[in-house]
Design a protein around this motif. Structure first.
Motif, mmCIF file in Angstrom:
data_model
loop_
_atom_site.group_PDB
_atom_site.id
_atom_site.type_symbol
_atom_site.label_atom_id
_atom_site.label_comp_id
_atom_site.label_asym_id
_atom_site.label_seq_id
_atom_site.Cartn_x
_atom_site.Cartn_y
_atom_site.Cartn_z
ATOM 1 N N LEU A 15 -22.752 33.420 -50.150
ATOM 2 C CA LEU A 15 -22.201 32.478 -49.176
ATOM 3 C C LEU A 15 -20.980 33.175 -48.602
ATOM 4 O O LEU A 15 -19.926 33.225 -49.243
ATOM 5 C CB LEU A 15 -21.803 31.170 -49.873
ATOM 6 N N GLU A 70 -18.660 31.735 -43.302
ATOM 7 C CA GLU A 70 -19.400 30.481 -43.132
ATOM 8 C C GLU A 70 -18.542 29.269 -43.506
ATOM 9 O O GLU A 70 -18.893 28.146 -43.182
ATOM 10 C CB GLU A 70 -20.666 30.478 -44.005
ATOM 11 N N LYS A 113 -21.356 23.047 -47.526
ATOM 12 C CA LYS A 113 -22.396 23.959 -48.020
ATOM 13 C C LYS A 113 -22.188 24.293 -49.491
ATOM 14 O O LYS A 113 -23.136 24.435 -50.251
ATOM 15 C CB LYS A 113 -22.398 25.262 -47.205
ATOM 16 N N MET A 154 -24.883 23.555 -52.541
ATOM 17 C CA MET A 154 -25.417 24.589 -53.426
ATOM 18 C C MET A 154 -25.190 24.241 -54.891
ATOM 19 O O MET A 154 -26.122 24.281 -55.697
ATOM 20 C CB MET A 154 -24.782 25.940 -53.103
ATOM 21 N N ALA A 158 -34.036 28.680 -37.536
ATOM 22 C CA ALA A 158 -32.800 27.920 -37.709
ATOM 23 C C ALA A 158 -32.933 26.553 -37.042
ATOM 24 O O ALA A 158 -32.465 25.539 -37.558
ATOM 25 C CB ALA A 158 -31.612 28.682 -37.120
ATOM 26 N N LYS A 211 -27.921 33.311 -41.334
ATOM 27 C CA LYS A 211 -26.564 32.807 -41.559
ATOM 28 C C LYS A 211 -25.740 32.868 -40.275
ATOM 29 O O LYS A 211 -24.946 31.973 -39.986
ATOM 30 C CB LYS A 211 -25.860 33.639 -42.631
ATOM 31 N N LYS A 251 -25.990 29.937 -38.383
ATOM 32 C CA LYS A 251 -25.509 28.744 -39.087
ATOM 33 C C LYS A 251 -26.575 28.043 -39.946
ATOM 34 O O LYS A 251 -26.391 26.873 -40.325
ATOM 35 C CB LYS A 251 -24.956 27.693 -38.094
ATOM 36 N N ALA A 252 -27.687 28.723 -40.211
ATOM 37 C CA ALA A 252 -28.657 28.127 -41.127
ATOM 38 C C ALA A 252 -28.255 28.500 -42.544
ATOM 39 O O ALA A 252 -27.801 29.621 -42.790
ATOM 40 C CB ALA A 252 -30.059 28.627 -40.818
ATOM 41 N N MET A 253 -28.384 27.555 -43.505
ATOM 42 C CA MET A 253 -28.178 27.923 -44.895
ATOM 43 C C MET A 253 -29.428 28.671 -45.357
ATOM 44 O O MET A 253 -30.516 28.108 -45.385
ATOM 45 C CB MET A 253 -27.969 26.670 -45.765
ATOM 46 N N LEU A 293 -29.204 23.719 -30.463
ATOM 47 C CA LEU A 293 -29.145 24.016 -31.908
ATOM 48 C C LEU A 293 -27.758 23.800 -32.541
ATOM 49 O O LEU A 293 -27.637 23.052 -33.512
ATOM 50 C CB LEU A 293 -29.679 25.434 -32.161
ATOM 51 N N GLN A 328 -26.884 21.089 -35.476
ATOM 52 C CA GLN A 328 -26.323 21.518 -36.765
ATOM 53 C C GLN A 328 -24.994 20.828 -37.057
ATOM 54 O O GLN A 328 -24.709 20.452 -38.181
ATOM 55 C CB GLN A 328 -26.126 23.045 -36.768
#
Lengths: 293, 293, 293, 293, 293, 293
Positions: free
Chosen positions: D123, D127, D160, D164, E50, E114, E117-119, F16, F20
Motif C-alpha cells: 500500500l 495512496e 483503505k 485491508m 478500475a 493503483k 486509484k483501484a485497490m 471514474l 471512486q
C-alpha cells in the motif's frame, strides 16, 4: 371461546408499540436478593426476561444473593456483620460469597432462563469489573471503616457483555470484581448494576426489588409515583418525603441518568409479571425516573 | 385491575414459545382480494403482520385485488371476462389492472402498515417475476385458450426481496410480471405467492382468504381440519370430500411443500386477528398442511 | 537468558503454520469422564482449549461425567447398572445424572475456562439434542434391552451452537437430550459428540480419553499409529488387531468421517498438554484418522 | 523428548494471556532501514509479524529504505545530501526513491510475508498520505532550508488501511506522499508511521530499529528502561540523560501518545525475534512508553 | 458545450442498466501476454478494470507474461523451447519465470491499477493453485512428453481470493502453482484462469487477447460472431470453420461454462477500451459464449 | 462507429475518479416542487439518481410538492394562503397536503425510480420527523403569526433511513412530521431536508430547484459562482449582492455545513441531467458551498 381469542389478540396488539419501541435497545436489570428468595416470583420474573429477549430486547441481568449468602455463612459457621446495610466481607466470607453466588444463585438463574428457551450464560463479575477496596470514613465516629473484601468498580470491561448480547445471549452477571493484584472482591449489587449500566450507556436500567416503586406515603400504595424527572426527585428528597432505605438506590438512579443511561425503572418483583406489565402494557406498575431534558 | 393485569401477562407468556420458534424465519402471506374489501378486516390483518414483523419474523406479503380491479374496469368501461375463474386480460385491461393494483390497493396496504409503525415498502411484481404468456388447451373444446396478458412465472428474482426482509422491511408485492420482451402481465395472486414461496424456500406460506380453512363438510364449521399431511390431502381429494373452488389452491399448497416450503396455512381473513391467533396461540384457528416426512 | 528467549521464539514460530491452518475452523472436543477425574489433567486440557480459542479456532466441547455420576448415584443410594458398558438409567437415576452433570461437572469446566479468560458458556444437551429412546435387541438372548432413560439423537438443533462459536464463545455441552414428549434422556457422550460433529460438519473431532491413541500392541506405546485412513482402520478391525473397548469409539470415528467430518483425532488426556502438542507442533502425540480420498 | 514437549507447551501457554489481550487490536510497526539491510534479521522480524497476524492482531507495517536508496542513488550517479539527518530530495532523487522503495524494498517485504503464508499487500504511501512541502528555518543560519521533495503529512486517508486489516491483510506501507498538485514526495519513515498511527488511533506503535531501546547509559545495556511514562521521559530529556539521535524519535512517541495512540514500544530489530518476545512473553526485551493516566 | 454535456450524460445513462445488472457479480479476466506488450493498450485495459471495480463489480485478474519471460530467458542465456505452443520449463527456467512474472509483469499491473486509484494486490498463483506435473503422451510419437516444471491445477484455494474481492480489492494473479512437495510450477495462464473461474463459479470469464473474438472467416472482421451457445460452438468446430490456435481456448470456454461459469467473453485487447464497451454499452465488441439452457 | 465507441469510453473514464470518490458516501437531495412539475425534467433527474444509486452512492431524496398541492387545494375548494412564502395550513389543508404529497407526488417519484430499476421506497416524513408548531413573531407588526399545521423539526429518527440506505434502497421522503400529541404537520421541504442532512451528517446536501445556482448578477448566467466558502457567502449577503428569495435557502446551507454536512450544492433541475454532470464530470454546472476550513 371466540371472545377469549379476541381478548388474547387485543393483549398482543396492545404490546405491539412497546415491542417496536424497545427492540434492539439494551435493558439492564438488577434483581435483588429478596426477589430471588421466592421461587415462584423468580421464575415469573425470568419468564418475563425470556419474553424480552425473544422480542429482540438486549437484556443484561445483574443479581444479588443476600439471603442465600447469609445461609451459606451460617452453614460455614461465619457470623454475618453489616455496616450501613453493607456486608463486611472477611477473607473467609469472600470464599463463601463466591461459592454461593456463583454455584447456587447464578447457576439457578441461568438454569431457569434456559428452561424457558432463552440463551443465557453466566458472566461472573470478576471477568468484567476492576475494583478498588472500599474505604469510607464513618460519618459519626470519623474512623476509617474496614469493609474487608468489598470493592468499588473503577473500570468495567464491557467487550464480553456486548459480544453476548449481540449474539442474542442474556449475560447473567454476579456482583463480584477483581482488584489490580488479582484478589476477588464483593460488590454491592446495586452499585455493580449502576456501574455496568453507565459503562454500557444502556437505554433502561430496571431495579427489581421488594418495594412497589416510589411512594409519596410508604403506607399507601395509591401514592405511587408513576413517572418523575430527576429534578423532582431532588425536591422530594429535600422536602424529606423520600428517604430511608430508598436513598442510596435513588442516588444511583440519578447518577446513572446523569452518566447517559436513558431511564431508570423501579419495579416490584413480588408482583407476578410486574416487569412484563411495566414494559409492555399501558398500565405501568412501577416508577420510572427520567432526565430533565 | 390486578386480575386483568395478570391475564394480560398470561397471554404474552403464552405467545413466548411461538415467538421463540418463529423469529428469524420467513413467512409469506397471500392476502386475497375479498379480505381487502372490508377495511376493518384488512386493518386487523395488517396489525397482525406488523406484530409478526416486530417480533422478528421476516414477513413477505403478496396481495390480490379482485374487486377493486373489477370496479376499475367498470369505471374504464371495460367488461370483465373470466375463464375458469381467471380474468382474461386484454391490452386495455392490463393498464387498468396495473393502475388499480399499484396505486390503489398496494399503496393502501403499505400506508396502513406504516400507520402501525412497520417498515413496509411496495415491491411490484414486475420487478421480480419473469413470466411467460399462459396458454392452456381447454379441456372440453380442445381449443387453445387466449387469456391475453395473463402470465405464468418462469423465473423469480429474489435478491431484492431478501435485501428488504434482511433490513427489517416488509415487501408488499403486487401479482404482476414482465415477459422477455418487456410487456407487463397479470399473474393470479395465488400462483405468484406460491412461486415466490418456492423460490425463497420460505418456512411458512399462509393463504388468508374468506374461507375458515379446510372443512370436511363445507356447511359445518365444526368439521374444520386443523392439521393434515399432504398424503391425507391427496386421499381427501380422491374421495371427493374436498373439491370445487378449493382445488386449485390446494394444488399449489402441495406443489409448494414439495418444492421445499415448510408448512402451508389456510386462515380466515374475515375473523378478527385470526392470523395472530393461528401463529401465536395454542388455539390455531385455521388449517395447516405439512409434508409427510 | 538470551538463549532461553530464542528457544521460546522457536516454539512460537513452530506453531505458526498450524495456527494459520486451523484458525476459523471448527473443532469439536469430546472429553471423557476419566480425564475429568484428575483436576490437574483437566485444567491442563482446558488451558489448551483456551489457547485454541484465543488463536481463532472455534471450539465446541462435549464432556461426559462417568465417575462423578457414579458417586452421585452412590450418595443418592441408587445402584449403578451397566449393560454393554452403557449405564442403564431409571427415572431416579436420570435426576441424579442431570443434577451431577449440569451443576457439578459442567459448571466446573465452564468455571476453569473462565479462570483462564476464555469466554465459555454451558449449553446443556437438552437444549440441542432431540432423542428417541434407545431400544436394542440383545445379541445373545434376543430380548429387547431396556436402557431406561438412555436416548439416541435423531435431530440436533445447531443454531445456538453456531451463534455461540461465531461470537467467540466456547459452548460446553452436556450429553443430555429431550424426546418429543419432553422427557429428559441421558446420551452416551461419545454418541452425542459424534452426532453434533456430524450435524455441524466440523473440521476436526477430537476424542480426549485415557488411552494414548490407537496401538498395534496395546502393551507397547511404541506401536502407536500416528495417522491412518478409514480403509486401513477397517482392515485392522478385520484382522483382529484392534478390538475390545476401542471398537465402539472407532465405529463412531468412521461414521463421523463418512458424514463429512474432516478428521478424527484420538488424544491422551492424561499427558500434560497433549492436545496442544497434537494440534500445534510437529510431534503429534496421538492418532489421527482421515478419509480415504 | 517428553520433557521437550512439555517445555514447548509451556511456551505456548505463557503466550496465551498476551494473545488474549492483543487479538483484534491494531499494532503499527515502523521498521527502520538498517534492520532491513540484514536479510536474516528482516526475515525473523517478518515471521514475527506473520505470527501476530495469525493470532488475530491487525498489523500495519511502515518501512523505510535508507541504505537501499543510497545504493540506488549511487547507481544513478546522484550524490546523496543530508541536512539534520534528513535526505534532501531533488527531482531526480525522488524518482530513484520511488523506484527503489516500491519495486525493491517494499516488494521484498511483501514477498517474504507471503512466503510465510501471511496475506500481505503493498500500500504505497502516495495512496494514503496527503503532504505539504517541508520548509524549515535553519536554527543557526536563519535561512529557509529547501529539502526538495520532502513532505510532511497533512492528511491521512485511512479508509483503505482499515479495509485491508479488516480483511486480515497486512498493508505494507511505503513512506511516500502526494501534495495537492499531484507531485510525489518522500516522507521520513518515522514521521509517516507516527502520522498513520495517530490517524488510526492504534493500540500500539512499535519502532523496530538498531538500538536496544532507551538506555540510561548508552554504553551499558543493563541500564535499559523497560517501561516509562511520558512525564518521566520529559524529565529524562530535561536532565540531559536522553539525547542525541534518539530525541526526534522520542518526540514522535510523545506526540503519538498525546494524540490517542495507546502505547509506544522501542524494539531492537537486530536481536532475533525480539518483537515476538516483546509482545508475547514475560521478558519484554525493549522499552515501552505509556501515557501518564 | 451544453450539447457536449448532454452527450456525456447520455453515455452514462446508457451504462446504467449494465452497471445495475453486473454490480456485486464476480468477473474473472484473463489478460494475455501479447496485450501486455503494448503499454498504452495495457493501461487502457487496466483503467477499464478500475472502472469495473469502482461500480461494484468484483474483478479478479489473471495475467500471462509470454514475451517478458522470453526476454528474461534471453538475458539469462536460456534458450526457450516450446512443445504444442507450451513453454517447456527446466529448473533454471522456472526461476526466471518466477522472477519476471512476479517482479516485473505482476508488479507493473498492480502499480498501474493503483495509479488509477483501484485497490489492487498481487496474489501469486503459488498461494492458491495446488498443481500436479503435466505429463502428456505425444499424439504422433506416442512418447511421454516432459514439460518440466509445467503444472496442471488439481486444487484451488479460493479463500484468499474471496476475502480480497469482498474487501473491494482486485487480486492480480500470476499463473504459478506449487505441487505437494513444495516445488514451484508454471501454469498456462488460460488454464489457470479457467481453473480459478470454475472453482469460484464466477459470473463471467473474459479472455482479453490479440484477436477480435470468434470470426467465421478469420480474414474478415465483419464475420465476427457476437453471441453463440456452446452447442453451436461444437458444430462450428465439427464443420471445421473454427480451428487452429483458437481451439484450446474454446475448449476451456466450454469446460468453464459446463462447470458453472455464467458466460465467457472473448475481447480484443488491442482495441482501446474494448472491455468497457463490451461490458457497459449496447455495442458489444467481442464474442460471448453462453450455455445452452 | 469506432470513433463514437471511443468517445463513449472517454466519458465513462472521465466519471471514474468521481465514482471512486463518492461511492459509499451519503448524498441527500432536496427536489423542489417546480422541478417536479415538468415530467421530462423529473424523469431525467430520477434517472440521474438511479445512476448515483447504482454506482454505490447512498442517496436520500426529500421532495416538496408545491404546485400539486395548490391544485389539490383548488379541487377541494380551499383557498391557498401564504405568509413570507410559506403555506399557512389549516386543518382541512393538512388533509389535502397529506393526500396529495403521499398518494400523488411521492408515489409518482417512487414509481419512476422503480421503472429505472432502482430500489426505492417511500418513507413519509411523519415516520421520522418529530415537530413543534411553528410560531414566529412577525417582524413588522409584532404579532405572533399562526401558520396552522406548519411544524419545525425538533428531533429526527434516522434509524429507518440508515437501514434503508444500508440495504441499497433510496428512501423517498415527504416533508411531513408529527408533534408529540400525534397530530400531522406540514414542514417546509428545504427545512426538512436540512434537518435530515444535519441529523445524518451527510457528505453532500444538494438542492435541486429552478435556479441555475448562485449568480452574482441574477440576469447574467455567466456570473454563476461555481464554488464558494461560507465566509464568502456571508460577505456576499452583507454586500447585498445575494438576496431575495435565495436568502432562506442560503441560510439553511450555512446552518447545515456548520452542523457537520460536508458540502452543499445548488443545481438547476430544469437542465437535462444537470445533477449527473455536477457530480460526475469536470464541468460542474451549479454552485457548491463548502466550509471555511
Amino acid at each position: 371461546m371466540m371472545e377469549l381469542a379476541i381478548k388474547k389478540a387485543d393483549v398482543l396488539i396492545e404490546a405491539l408499540p412497546y415491542i417496536q419501541a424497545f427492540k434492539g435497545s439494551i435493558v439492564l436489570l438488577k434483581v435483588g436478593g429478596s426477589v430471588m428468595e421466592v421461587p415462584e416470583n423468580l421464575e415469573n420474573l425470568l419468564v418475563d426476561i425470556a419474553f424480552m429477549n425473544a422480542v429482540g430486547i438486549k437484556v443484561v441481568l445483574v443479581h444479588g444473593g443476600g439471603k442465600a449468602i447469609s445461609r451459606g455463612m451460617l452453614n460455614a459457621g461465619i457470623e454475618s456483620e453489616f455496616v450501613n446495610g453493607l456486608r463486611v466481607t472477611c477473607d473467609k466470607s469472600i470464599k463463601v460469597v463466591e461459592s454461593v453466588i456463583k454455584d447456587e444463585v447464578n447457576a439457578n438463574v441461568v438454569s431457569i432462563l434456559k428452561k424457558h428457551k432463552a440463551m443465557a450464560c453466566s458472566l461472573h463479575g470478576d471477568e468484567i469489573f476492576v475494583v478498588e477496596k472500599k474505604t469510607d470514613v464513618h460519618h459519626e465516629s470519623g474512623r476509617v471503616l474496614d469493609w474487608g473484601y468489598v470493592g468499588l468498580p473503577v473500570n468495567v470491561l464491557t467487550e464480553k457483555v456486548f459480544k453476548m448480547i449481540d449474539a442474542g445471549i442474556i449475560p447473567v452477571v454476579t456482583p463480584l470484581g477483581r482488584c489490580a493484584n488479582g484478589e476477588l472482591y464483593n460488590i454491592n449489587a446495586d452499585t455493580a448494576a449502576a456501574a455496568l449500566a453507565k459503562a454500557m450507556k444502556v437505554s433502561k436500567l430496571v431495579f427489581v426489588s421488594d418495594v412497589p416503586g416510589l411512594l409519596m406515603d410508604v403506607h399507601d400504595h395509591e401514592t405511587l409515583l408513576h413517572s418523575l424527572r430527576i429534578s423532582s426527585l431532588q425536591k422530594l428528597k429535600e422536602s424529606g418525603v423520600v428517604g430511608g432505605g430508598m436513598l442510596p438506590k435513588l442516588d444511583s438512579c440519578v447518577e446513572a441518568i446523569e452518566a447517559g443511561v436513558g431511564k431508570v425503572h423501579l419495579v416490584d418483583g413480588r408482583m407476578s409479571h410486574s416487569l412484563l406489565l411495566e414494559i409492555f402494557t399501558k398500565q405501568g406498575v412501577g416508577t420510572e425516573i427520567i432526565s430533565d431534558e
